[in-house]
Design a protein around this motif. Structure first.
Motif, PDB file in Angstrom:
ATOM      1  N   LEU A  43      43.312 -47.112 -73.007  1.00 37.76           N
ATOM      2  CA  LEU A  43      43.197 -47.008 -74.462  1.00 37.76           C
ATOM      3  C   LEU A  43      41.866 -46.380 -74.890  1.00 37.76           C
ATOM      4  CD1 LEU A  43      44.687 -50.499 -75.404  1.00 37.76           C
ATOM      5  CD2 LEU A  43      45.787 -48.275 -75.700  1.00 37.76           C
ATOM      6  N   ARG A  44      41.072 -45.973 -73.895  1.00 38.86           N
ATOM      7  CA  ARG A  44      39.776 -45.316 -74.110  1.00 38.86           C
ATOM      8  C   ARG A  44      38.760 -46.212 -74.813  1.00 38.86           C
ATOM      9  NH1 ARG A  44      40.863 -38.848 -74.884  1.00 38.86           N
ATOM     10  NH2 ARG A  44      42.602 -38.709 -73.421  1.00 38.86           N
ATOM     11  N   GLN A  45      38.895 -47.504 -74.594  1.00 34.49           N
ATOM     12  CA  GLN A  45      37.914 -48.458 -75.117  1.00 34.49           C
ATOM     13  C   GLN A  45      36.951 -48.793 -73.968  1.00 34.49           C
ATOM     14  OE1 GLN A  45      39.644 -51.728 -77.394  1.00 34.49           O
ATOM     15  NE2 GLN A  45      41.426 -50.469 -77.893  1.00 34.49           N
ATOM     16  N   TYR A  46      36.103 -47.824 -73.655  1.00 38.73           N
ATOM     17  CA  TYR A  46      35.336 -47.870 -72.421  1.00 38.73           C
ATOM     18  C   TYR A  46      34.276 -48.971 -72.404  1.00 38.73           C
ATOM     19  CZ  TYR A  46      37.608 -43.366 -71.701  1.00 38.73           C
ATOM     20  OH  TYR A  46      38.541 -42.377 -71.552  1.00 38.73           O
ATOM     21  N   ASP A  47      33.637 -49.245 -73.514  1.00 40.10           N
ATOM     22  CA  ASP A  47      32.627 -50.297 -73.529  1.00 40.10           C
ATOM     23  C   ASP A  47      33.250 -51.661 -73.246  1.00 40.10           C
ATOM     24  OD1 ASP A  47      30.591 -48.522 -74.016  1.00 40.10           O
ATOM     25  OD2 ASP A  47      30.569 -48.828 -76.187  1.00 40.10           O
ATOM     26  N   ARG A  48      34.404 -51.921 -73.837  1.00 40.95           N
ATOM     27  CA  ARG A  48      35.098 -53.183 -73.580  1.00 40.95           C
ATOM     28  C   ARG A  48      35.559 -53.243 -72.119  1.00 40.95           C
ATOM     29  NH1 ARG A  48      39.808 -54.375 -77.567  1.00 40.95           N
ATOM     30  NH2 ARG A  48      39.683 -56.400 -76.484  1.00 40.95           N
ATOM     31  N   ALA A  49      35.969 -52.103 -71.577  1.00 40.91           N
ATOM     32  CA  ALA A  49      36.391 -52.072 -70.172  1.00 40.91           C
ATOM     33  C   ALA A  49      35.212 -52.362 -69.241  1.00 40.91           C
ATOM     34  CB  ALA A  49      37.001 -50.707 -69.848  1.00 40.91           C
ATOM     35  N   VAL A  66      40.728 -35.076 -62.183  1.00 41.09           N
ATOM     36  CA  VAL A  66      41.363 -33.963 -62.895  1.00 41.09           C
ATOM     37  C   VAL A  66      41.540 -34.299 -64.377  1.00 41.09           C
ATOM     38  CG1 VAL A  66      42.486 -32.944 -60.879  1.00 41.09           C
ATOM     39  CG2 VAL A  66      43.697 -34.696 -62.194  1.00 41.09           C
ATOM     40  N   GLU A  67      41.763 -35.582 -64.686  1.00 42.39           N
ATOM     41  CA  GLU A  67      41.856 -35.968 -66.099  1.00 42.39           C
ATOM     42  C   GLU A  67      40.515 -35.752 -66.795  1.00 42.39           C
ATOM     43  OE1 GLU A  67      42.994 -39.846 -68.915  1.00 42.39           O
ATOM     44  OE2 GLU A  67      43.127 -39.994 -66.733  1.00 42.39           O
ATOM     45  N   ALA A  68      39.435 -36.170 -66.140  1.00 43.55           N
ATOM     46  CA  ALA A  68      38.102 -35.982 -66.718  1.00 43.55           C
ATOM     47  C   ALA A  68      37.755 -34.501 -66.804  1.00 43.55           C
ATOM     48  CB  ALA A  68      37.061 -36.721 -65.877  1.00 43.55           C
ATOM     49  N   ASN A 126      33.062 -44.024 -65.939  1.00 38.93           N
ATOM     50  CA  ASN A 126      31.969 -43.067 -66.134  1.00 38.93           C
ATOM     51  C   ASN A 126      32.494 -41.644 -66.269  1.00 38.93           C
ATOM     52  OD1 ASN A 126      29.731 -44.781 -66.221  1.00 38.93           O
ATOM     53  ND2 ASN A 126      29.532 -44.848 -64.010  1.00 38.93           N
ATOM     54  N   MET A 127      33.427 -41.280 -65.395  1.00 40.03           N
ATOM     55  CA  MET A 127      33.979 -39.931 -65.449  1.00 40.03           C
ATOM     56  C   MET A 127      34.734 -39.694 -66.747  1.00 40.03           C
ATOM     57  SD  MET A 127      33.211 -38.014 -62.842  1.00 40.03           S
ATOM     58  CE  MET A 127      34.447 -36.745 -63.120  1.00 40.03           C
ATOM     59  N   LEU A 128      35.598 -40.609 -67.108  1.00 39.79           N
ATOM     60  CA  LEU A 128      36.438 -40.414 -68.291  1.00 39.79           C
ATOM     61  C   LEU A 128      35.635 -40.439 -69.582  1.00 39.79           C
ATOM     62  CD1 LEU A 128      39.539 -42.573 -67.284  1.00 39.79           C
ATOM     63  CD2 LEU A 128      39.337 -40.079 -67.240  1.00 39.79           C
ATOM     64  N   SER A 129      34.545 -41.196 -69.593  1.00 40.76           N
ATOM     65  CA  SER A 129      33.735 -41.299 -70.806  1.00 40.76           C
ATOM     66  C   SER A 129      32.685 -40.194 -70.908  1.00 40.76           C
ATOM     67  CB  SER A 129      33.061 -42.670 -70.887  1.00 40.76           C
ATOM     68  OG  SER A 129      32.187 -42.879 -69.790  1.00 40.76           O
ATOM     69  N   GLY A 130      32.700 -39.263 -69.945  1.00 39.68           N
ATOM     70  CA  GLY A 130      31.823 -38.104 -70.047  1.00 39.68           C
ATOM     71  C   GLY A 130      30.557 -38.172 -69.230  1.00 39.68           C
ATOM     72  N   HIS A 131      30.352 -39.251 -68.469  1.00 42.81           N
ATOM     73  CA  HIS A 131      29.177 -39.365 -67.603  1.00 42.81           C
ATOM     74  C   HIS A 131      29.499 -38.713 -66.251  1.00 42.81           C
ATOM     75  CE1 HIS A 131      26.932 -41.984 -70.339  1.00 42.81           C
ATOM     76  NE2 HIS A 131      28.085 -42.582 -70.590  1.00 42.81           N
ATOM     77  N   THR A 132      29.740 -37.408 -66.311  1.00 41.24           N
ATOM     78  CA  THR A 132      30.246 -36.695 -65.139  1.00 41.24           C
ATOM     79  C   THR A 132      29.170 -36.404 -64.096  1.00 41.24           C
ATOM     80  OG1 THR A 132      29.976 -34.607 -66.347  1.00 41.24           O
ATOM     81  CG2 THR A 132      32.131 -35.665 -66.451  1.00 41.24           C
ATOM     82  N   LEU A 155      42.291 -51.362 -71.146  1.00 40.01           N
ATOM     83  CA  LEU A 155      41.299 -50.882 -72.108  1.00 40.01           C
ATOM     84  C   LEU A 155      40.836 -49.467 -71.762  1.00 40.01           C
ATOM     85  CD1 LEU A 155      39.246 -54.174 -72.506  1.00 40.01           C
ATOM     86  CD2 LEU A 155      40.583 -53.045 -74.312  1.00 40.01           C
ATOM     87  N   THR A 156      40.757 -49.172 -70.474  1.00 41.02           N
ATOM     88  CA  THR A 156      40.404 -47.820 -70.041  1.00 41.02           C
ATOM     89  C   THR A 156      41.464 -46.825 -70.504  1.00 41.02           C
ATOM     90  OG1 THR A 156      39.212 -48.649 -68.092  1.00 41.02           O
ATOM     91  CG2 THR A 156      39.916 -46.347 -68.054  1.00 41.02           C
TER      92      THR A 156
END
Length: 262
Positions: free
Chosen positions: A76-82, A152-154, A121-127, A73-74
């Motif tokens: 697939l960028r479905q962060y809440d489900r992850a 680096v991806e974030a 957190n990093m990938l979803s913008g909570h840097t 899910l991560t």
């Protein structure tokens, strides 16, 4: 067999092996399906409806199913489900009657939940967690490679400058390229591709081209068609900014592929 188990497989270890294979092929939808099948099978075993052959405790399979589903899910960028998946394997000691081996699994999944929460957190913008994440990596060296890949991806996604962090871990990064383990090499090459994307966003095409060519050469040797296609596409994006030597190296590899295929 419960109809929610779409695969019809009754062996827990077989499903785990299938999940590992699906992960290697980056088949995220299949991982979600197999994870749900695994969790259904764990439930059947837990309530006494079915007795499957297995080599580990049910706690392990329960944690593994939710962890793999969360990782897919991560991707697939479905962060809440992850995040919901992480909540399932973060505190497995809520289940009673756990023996010593069970408690070892509990601690393992609690640790992995911490690592994966940093990742999400990093990938979803909570840097804002970046400083804590770096401290976590310093304390857990075996998490440095996946952690730096996430960073680096974030950084590429959210416009961060992480050059100082890459410099901080430069010695470890050099060591990653010396491994002969196939799984570790695959992880290292994935890191290099994410690093190349970050470098392109920083207008560092020369460094990016070098990393792309490293992975391209390895992909050809390892017959990894997915990585080969990714590298070829990335190099074409920055071909005009590559050095003459890099362009010739790229052409040489492509000529070799054409001669091999024809």
């Amino acid at each position: 067999m419960d109809e929610s188990n779409r695969s019809g497989i009754e062996d827990l270890d077989t499903l785990v092996n299938m999940l590992k294979m699906a992960f290697a092929f980056e088949n995220w939808d299949k991982i979600i399906e197999l994870s749900e099948d695994l969790l259904s099978l764990v439930s059947l075993n837990g309530n006494g409806t079915l007795k499957s052959n297995r080599t580990r405790s049910l706690v392990y399979y329960y944690g593994y199913g939710h962890m793999m589903k969360g990782q897919a899910l991560t991707k697939l960028r479905q962060y809440d489900r992850a995040r919901a998946c992480i909540a399932e394997y973060a505190e497995l000691d809520r289940y009673g009657n756990l023996d010593e081996h069970d408690l070892e699994e509990v601690e393992y999944y609690r640790f992995m939940a911490t690592a994966h929460l940093f990742e999400i957190n990093m990938l979803s913008g909570h840097t804002e967690v970046l400083g804590d994440y770096v401290s976590f990596l310093q304390e857990n060296p075996f998490e440095v490679l996946p952690g730096l890949t996430t960073i680096v991806e974030a950084a590429h996604e959210h416009g961060l400058n992480v050059d100082s962090i890459l410099e901080q871990f430069s010695a470890q990064i050099r060591e990653f390229g010396n491994t002969e383990e196939a799984a570790d090499l695959t992880a290292y090459h994935f890191f290099l591709l994410e690093l190349a994307n970050y470098q392109i966003s920083r207008d560092e095409q020369g460094a990016a081209a070098e990393n792309i060519l490293t992975v391209l050469e390895a992909a050809e040797n390892m017959e990894n068609q997915s990585n080969f296609r990714k590298c070829a596409a990335l190099f074409e994006l920055i071909r005009d900014s590559a050095s003459p030597a890099q362009k010739e190296r790229y052409r040489g590899m492509m000529r070799a592929v054409v001669e091999k295929e024809l």
